[in-house]
Design a protein around this motif. Structure first.
Motif, PDB file in Angstrom:
ATOM      1  N   ALA A 209       0.824  -1.200   0.000  1.00 27.08           N
ATOM      2  CA  ALA A 209       0.000   0.000   0.000  1.00 27.08           C
ATOM      3  C   ALA A 209       0.859   1.252   0.000  1.00 27.08           C
ATOM      4  O   ALA A 209       0.539   2.259  -0.624  1.00 27.08           O
ATOM      5  N   LEU A 210       1.985   1.159   0.713  1.00 28.44           N
ATOM      6  CA  LEU A 210       2.855   2.313   0.883  1.00 28.44           C
ATOM      7  C   LEU A 210       3.677   2.587  -0.363  1.00 28.44           C
ATOM      8  O   LEU A 210       3.900   3.727  -0.749  1.00 28.44           O
ATOM      9  N   LEU A 211       4.146   1.504  -1.008  1.00 25.74           N
ATOM     10  CA  LEU A 211       5.170   1.644  -2.043  1.00 25.74           C
ATOM     11  C   LEU A 211       4.640   1.566  -3.463  1.00 25.74           C
ATOM     12  O   LEU A 211       5.024   2.341  -4.322  1.00 25.74           O
ATOM     13  N   ALA A 212       3.768   0.596  -3.706  1.00 21.97           N
ATOM     14  CA  ALA A 212       3.504   0.205  -5.082  1.00 21.97           C
ATOM     15  C   ALA A 212       2.635   1.218  -5.830  1.00 21.97           C
ATOM     16  O   ALA A 212       1.719   1.810  -5.266  1.00 21.97           O
ATOM     17  N   ASP A 213       2.963   1.410  -7.114  1.00 21.50           N
ATOM     18  CA  ASP A 213       2.094   2.195  -7.990  1.00 21.50           C
ATOM     19  C   ASP A 213       0.945   1.326  -8.458  1.00 21.50           C
ATOM     20  O   ASP A 213      -0.185   1.775  -8.570  1.00 21.50           O
ATOM     21  N   ARG A 214       1.294   0.081  -8.794  1.00 24.94           N
ATOM     22  CA  ARG A 214       0.260  -0.863  -9.195  1.00 24.94           C
ATOM     23  C   ARG A 214       0.573  -2.225  -8.587  1.00 24.94           C
ATOM     24  O   ARG A 214       1.729  -2.534  -8.312  1.00 24.94           O
ATOM     25  N   VAL A 215      -0.472  -3.010  -8.385  1.00 24.14           N
ATOM     26  CA  VAL A 215      -0.298  -4.295  -7.724  1.00 24.14           C
ATOM     27  C   VAL A 215      -0.845  -5.409  -8.618  1.00 24.14           C
ATOM     28  O   VAL A 215      -1.936  -5.291  -9.169  1.00 24.14           O
ATOM     29  N   ILE A 216      -0.034  -6.478  -8.754  1.00 26.40           N
ATOM     30  CA  ILE A 216      -0.489  -7.673  -9.468  1.00 26.40           C
ATOM     31  C   ILE A 216      -0.909  -8.691  -8.423  1.00 26.40           C
ATOM     32  O   ILE A 216      -0.169  -8.952  -7.472  1.00 26.40           O
ATOM     33  N   VAL A 217      -2.108  -9.230  -8.569  1.00 25.60           N
ATOM     34  CA  VAL A 217      -2.553 -10.273  -7.648  1.00 25.60           C
ATOM     35  C   VAL A 217      -2.570 -11.596  -8.393  1.00 25.60           C
ATOM     36  O   VAL A 217      -3.213 -11.727  -9.426  1.00 25.60           O
ATOM     37  N   MET A 218      -1.828 -12.571  -7.851  1.00 26.07           N
ATOM     38  CA  MET A 218      -1.763 -13.884  -8.482  1.00 26.07           C
ATOM     39  C   MET A 218      -2.536 -14.888  -7.641  1.00 26.07           C
ATOM     40  O   MET A 218      -2.513 -14.837  -6.415  1.00 26.07           O
ATOM     41  N   ASN A 219      -3.231 -15.796  -8.322  1.00 25.41           N
ATOM     42  CA  ASN A 219      -3.866 -16.898  -7.620  1.00 25.41           C
ATOM     43  C   ASN A 219      -3.831 -18.138  -8.496  1.00 25.41           C
ATOM     44  O   ASN A 219      -4.258 -18.103  -9.642  1.00 25.41           O
ATOM     45  N   LYS A 220      -3.270 -19.209  -7.960  1.00 21.87           N
ATOM     46  CA  LYS A 220      -3.168 -20.486  -8.656  1.00 21.87           C
ATOM     47  C   LYS A 220      -2.619 -20.331 -10.070  1.00 21.87           C
ATOM     48  O   LYS A 220      -3.158 -20.893 -11.032  1.00 21.87           O
ATOM     49  N   GLY A 221      -1.585 -19.530 -10.204  1.00 21.80           N
ATOM     50  CA  GLY A 221      -0.920 -19.394 -11.487  1.00 21.80           C
ATOM     51  C   GLY A 221      -1.564 -18.404 -12.428  1.00 21.80           C
ATOM     52  O   GLY A 221      -1.070 -18.169 -13.517  1.00 21.80           O
ATOM     53  N   GLU A 222      -2.694 -17.824 -12.018  1.00 20.61           N
ATOM     54  CA  GLU A 222      -3.351 -16.864 -12.896  1.00 20.61           C
ATOM     55  C   GLU A 222      -3.295 -15.460 -12.320  1.00 20.61           C
ATOM     56  O   GLU A 222      -3.281 -15.280 -11.114  1.00 20.61           O
ATOM     57  N   LEU A 223      -3.261 -14.504 -13.245  1.00 17.91           N
ATOM     58  CA  LEU A 223      -3.291 -13.117 -12.807  1.00 17.91           C
ATOM     59  C   LEU A 223      -4.761 -12.740 -12.577  1.00 17.91           C
ATOM     60  O   LEU A 223      -5.562 -12.794 -13.511  1.00 17.91           O
ATOM     61  N   VAL A 224      -5.117 -12.423 -11.333  1.00 17.17           N
ATOM     62  CA  VAL A 224      -6.521 -12.109 -11.070  1.00 17.17           C
ATOM     63  C   VAL A 224      -6.801 -10.622 -11.070  1.00 17.17           C
ATOM     64  O   VAL A 224      -7.896 -10.193 -11.417  1.00 17.17           O
ATOM     65  N   MET A 225      -5.803  -9.823 -10.659  1.00 18.50           N
ATOM     66  CA  MET A 225      -6.015  -8.380 -10.665  1.00 18.50           C
ATOM     67  C   MET A 225      -4.710  -7.689 -11.000  1.00 18.50           C
ATOM     68  O   MET A 225      -3.639  -8.187 -10.661  1.00 18.50           O
ATOM     69  N   PHE A 226      -4.792  -6.562 -11.677  1.00 16.83           N
ATOM     70  CA  PHE A 226      -3.614  -5.748 -11.909  1.00 16.83           C
ATOM     71  C   PHE A 226      -4.089  -4.307 -11.918  1.00 16.83           C
ATOM     72  O   PHE A 226      -4.654  -3.849 -12.900  1.00 16.83           O
ATOM     73  N   ASP A 227      -3.920  -3.633 -10.770  1.00 17.56           N
ATOM     74  CA  ASP A 227      -4.477  -2.292 -10.646  1.00 17.56           C
ATOM     75  C   ASP A 227      -3.758  -1.518  -9.546  1.00 17.56           C
ATOM     76  O   ASP A 227      -2.865  -2.046  -8.901  1.00 17.56           O
ATOM     77  N   THR A 228      -4.191  -0.298  -9.329  1.00 17.50           N
ATOM     78  CA  THR A 228      -3.603   0.502  -8.261  1.00 17.50           C
ATOM     79  C   THR A 228      -3.951  -0.132  -6.916  1.00 17.50           C
ATOM     80  O   THR A 228      -4.977  -0.812  -6.800  1.00 17.50           O
ATOM     81  N   PRO A 229      -3.113   0.107  -5.891  1.00 16.45           N
ATOM     82  CA  PRO A 229      -3.405  -0.487  -4.580  1.00 16.45           C
ATOM     83  C   PRO A 229      -4.797  -0.096  -4.087  1.00 16.45           C
ATOM     84  O   PRO A 229      -5.488  -0.918  -3.478  1.00 16.45           O
ATOM     85  N   GLU A 230      -5.219   1.145  -4.370  1.00 16.37           N
ATOM     86  CA  GLU A 230      -6.549   1.600  -3.917  1.00 16.37           C
ATOM     87  C   GLU A 230      -7.632   0.665  -4.450  1.00 16.37           C
ATOM     88  O   GLU A 230      -8.464   0.167  -3.711  1.00 16.37           O
ATOM     89  N   LYS A 231      -7.563   0.419  -5.772  1.00 13.21           N
ATOM     90  CA  LYS A 231      -8.590  -0.420  -6.401  1.00 13.21           C
ATOM     91  C   LYS A 231      -8.494  -1.851  -5.900  1.00 13.21           C
ATOM     92  O   LYS A 231      -9.497  -2.496  -5.622  1.00 13.21           O
ATOM     93  N   VAL A 232      -7.227  -2.352  -5.802  1.00 15.28           N
ATOM     94  CA  VAL A 232      -7.042  -3.745  -5.388  1.00 15.28           C
ATOM     95  C   VAL A 232      -7.554  -3.950  -3.972  1.00 15.28           C
ATOM     96  O   VAL A 232      -8.307  -4.881  -3.694  1.00 15.28           O
ATOM     97  N   PHE A 233      -7.157  -3.050  -3.071  1.00 18.62           N
ATOM     98  CA  PHE A 233      -7.536  -3.262  -1.676  1.00 18.62           C
ATOM     99  C   PHE A 233      -9.000  -2.938  -1.414  1.00 18.62           C
ATOM    100  O   PHE A 233      -9.560  -3.359  -0.406  1.00 18.62           O
ATOM    101  N   SER A 234      -9.618  -2.177  -2.320  1.00 20.13           N
ATOM    102  CA  SER A 234     -11.035  -1.913  -2.079  1.00 20.13           C
ATOM    103  C   SER A 234     -11.891  -3.111  -2.477  1.00 20.13           C
ATOM    104  O   SER A 234     -13.054  -3.191  -2.116  1.00 20.13           O
TER     105      SER A 234
END
Lengths: 286, 268
Positions: A209-234
């Motif tokens: 949350a502090l550092l990243a401009d954008r965050v990639i969320v991985m689950n079981k080998g797949e990319l599930v989200m790739f967005d700003t921390p605000e969007k990801v954490f919301s």
């Protein structure tokens, strides 16, 4: 312009054996120059496999990795050049130290790139200055240093190659809070000095949350989200579903809302939390 | 690439041989190897060969795997056969310089090659059907009489060392891969250059690997001490090895094969 682009990347371990395992499945994303990208995901979600493709340690079973719009596997003999442009700091990098002196160990990377003499020496000293390795350490044996110092030296060994993209696989694992802060500071200093693009795998949602401009969320080998921390954490529900978490502050605000306090749900850092609470309670100085 | 190295070659399946007691299997293997070498004429050796192949069938391990083992030993096999061909007395068929090819030599070579091949097959049958840990346990059991001749703890210590070594092979392989990747990420060149360059390139891998092995050894020793490990004395086992009807079957099989070889040796 995208510095690093991953297109339809898949990786299967153990191709011809009964133990076939799709570690990464059809992942695509692109990273702009100078960004800080965070990668989060459960253990075994394919994060480490994914980043090992970025510098050509692993060859994709399917798909391509483009560095500056060029396929890194276009000329397999030149793959070592890619490795000096995309630095990769592994988990517990201090276990890769091997030289007799700190100087020699940091010089290993640049030496492999073909630097010699004064140029090599300057490169090492410059790197040490940049991230705060004390000059008197240079002649010490890396094995005499403390755990945190060892890690700093090991990271310096990668940074000394001056990669344009530097990837960290859980750089703060196993460190105390002060050590963690130190490592984060090193990463920031390197970025300020070289305008490098940074990719960090981390389990710490706070750091993300502090550092990243954008965050990639991985689950079981797949990319599930790739967005700003605000969007990801919301989309906290979704994160919890795949076994991840949101920053502790955010969880506090979720609970406050449940208790009936009218607070926003997009608070991810302590600073922001202080601001928001001050607005509500009307403190004098935020 | 490191994953290709086979250590203990256990192949999981549910055959008579898998269920049998490893101690019995080791004893029977030694017995059969002795009898393969006792088989003195064409007929008894052919009988031994047929018996070994039926053992391989009973093991329910794909024949491909046995051939893989054989492939590794093939150069030795061919070399032994060639040496045998030219060595020893007999009526020469062709001769040049100090070498002479004899009919006896050729038959001796075929005998030798076949014996070695059968030996490899039968020992593969043991390692494919027994886990490395069972093997060490069985060896410890079989050697336990040594404690009456003054080697009180030695057998247990040896067996423990073997178990630990086997246990850590995959761990160290994984560790080696990690270190190799880390050094490659720092631009280490492991694939090109002359012999000396390549040996030098191993240093950045071997030193961290050695250090981590030592570190692991300390950790393991501490963990063992914390659990009051004090050698073999008074130690009981989680898995007791017991004889079952399977062992009766394979023992009778082995006795039959040995008997057959002796009979064929004498009769023909």
């Amino acid at each position: 312009m995208a510095i690093l682009e991953v297109k339809g990347l898949s990786h299967t371990y153990g191709g011809n054996t009964p133990f076939i395992n799709d570690a990464v499945k059809d992942v695509s994303f692109s990273i702009e120059k100078g960004e800080i990208i965070g990668i989060i995901g459960h253990t075994g979600s394919g994060k480490s496999t994914l980043v090992q493709h970025l510098n050509g340690l692993l060859k994709p079973t399917d798909g391509t990795v483009l560095l500056d719009n060029e396929d890194i596997w276009k000329n397999p003999r030149e793959i070592r050049k890619v490795r000096s442009q995309v630095g990769l700091v592994f988990q517990y990098p201090e276990y890769q130290l091997f030289e007799e002196t700190v100087f020699a160990d940091i010089a290993f990377g640049p030496k492999n790139m073909g630097l010699e003499g004064d140029e090599l020496k300057n490169r090492v000293i410059e790197t040490c200055k940049m991230i705060g390795v004390k000059p008197e350490y240079l002649e010490k044996s890396p094995f005499d240093l403390s755990g945190g110092e060892k890690r700093r030296v090991a990271i310096a060994g990668v940074m000394a190659m001056r990669p344009k993209v530097i990837v960290f696989d859980e750089p703060t694992a196993g460190l105390d809070p002060k050590g963690r802060e130190n490592v984060m500071q090193i990463i920031k200093s390197y970025r300020e000095a070289t305008d490098a693009t940074v990719v960090i795998i981390s389990h710490s949602m706070e750091d993300m949350a502090l550092l990243a401009d954008r965050v990639i969320v991985m689950n079981k080998g797949e990319l599930v989200m790739f967005d700003t921390p605000e969007k990801v954490f919301s989309s906290g529900e979704k994160l919890l579903e795949i076994g991840l978490n949101v920053p502790i502050v955010t969880r506090v605000f979720y609970e406050l809302k449940k208790l009936g306090v009218n607070v926003p749900q997009d608070v991810f850092t302590v600073e922001r939390a202080v601001e928001v609470l001050c607005e509500i309670r009307g403190c004098k100085d935020a | 690439m490191l994953k290709d190295i086979t250590f203990g070659q256990f192949y999981d399946s549910k055959s008579l041989l898998h269920k049998a007691d490893p101690r019995i299997k080791i004893v029977l293997m030694v017995l059969l190897i002795v009898f393969i070498f006792i088989a003195g004429n064409m007929y008894s050796l052919a009988f031994a060969a047929v018996s070994v192949f039926s053992i391989l069938l009973v093991s329910k391990v794909p024949f491909k795997l046995y051939l893989k083992n054989m492939k590794a030993i093939l150069p030795v096999l061919i070399f032994t056969a060639i040496i045998n061909m030219f060595y020893g007395e007999g009526e020469p068929i062709v001769s040049f310089w100090i070498f002479s090819l004899t009919l006896e030599g050729i038959s001796r070579a075929i005998f030798m090659a076949l014996r070695i091949a059968l030996l490899i097959f039968i020992s593969s049958a043991l390692t494919y059907t027994t886990t490395p840990n069972d093997l060490t346990d069985a060896i410890e059991h079989l050697l336990s009489p040594l404690k009456y001749v003054g080697l009180k703890n030695a057998v247990h210590i040896m067996a423990m060392m073997m178990t630990i070594a086997l246990r850590f092979i995959p761990t160290l392989i994984e560790e080696a891969e990690k270190v190799m990747n880390a050094q490659k990420a720092r631009g280490a060149d492991l694939e090109s250059g002359g012999l000396i360059d390549r040996v030098k390139a191993l240093i950045p891998i071997l030193i961290p690997l050695l250090l981590s092995a030592v570190r692991r050894a300390y950790e393991l020793a501490e963990a063992m001490e914390c659990r009051c490990y004090n050698g073999g004395e008074g130690k009981t086992r989680m898995k007791q090895m017991t004889l079952s009807v399977c062992d009766l079957w394979i023992s009778s099989g082995a006795v039959l094969i040995s008997g057959g070889i002796i009979v064929l040796n004498i009769l023909i």
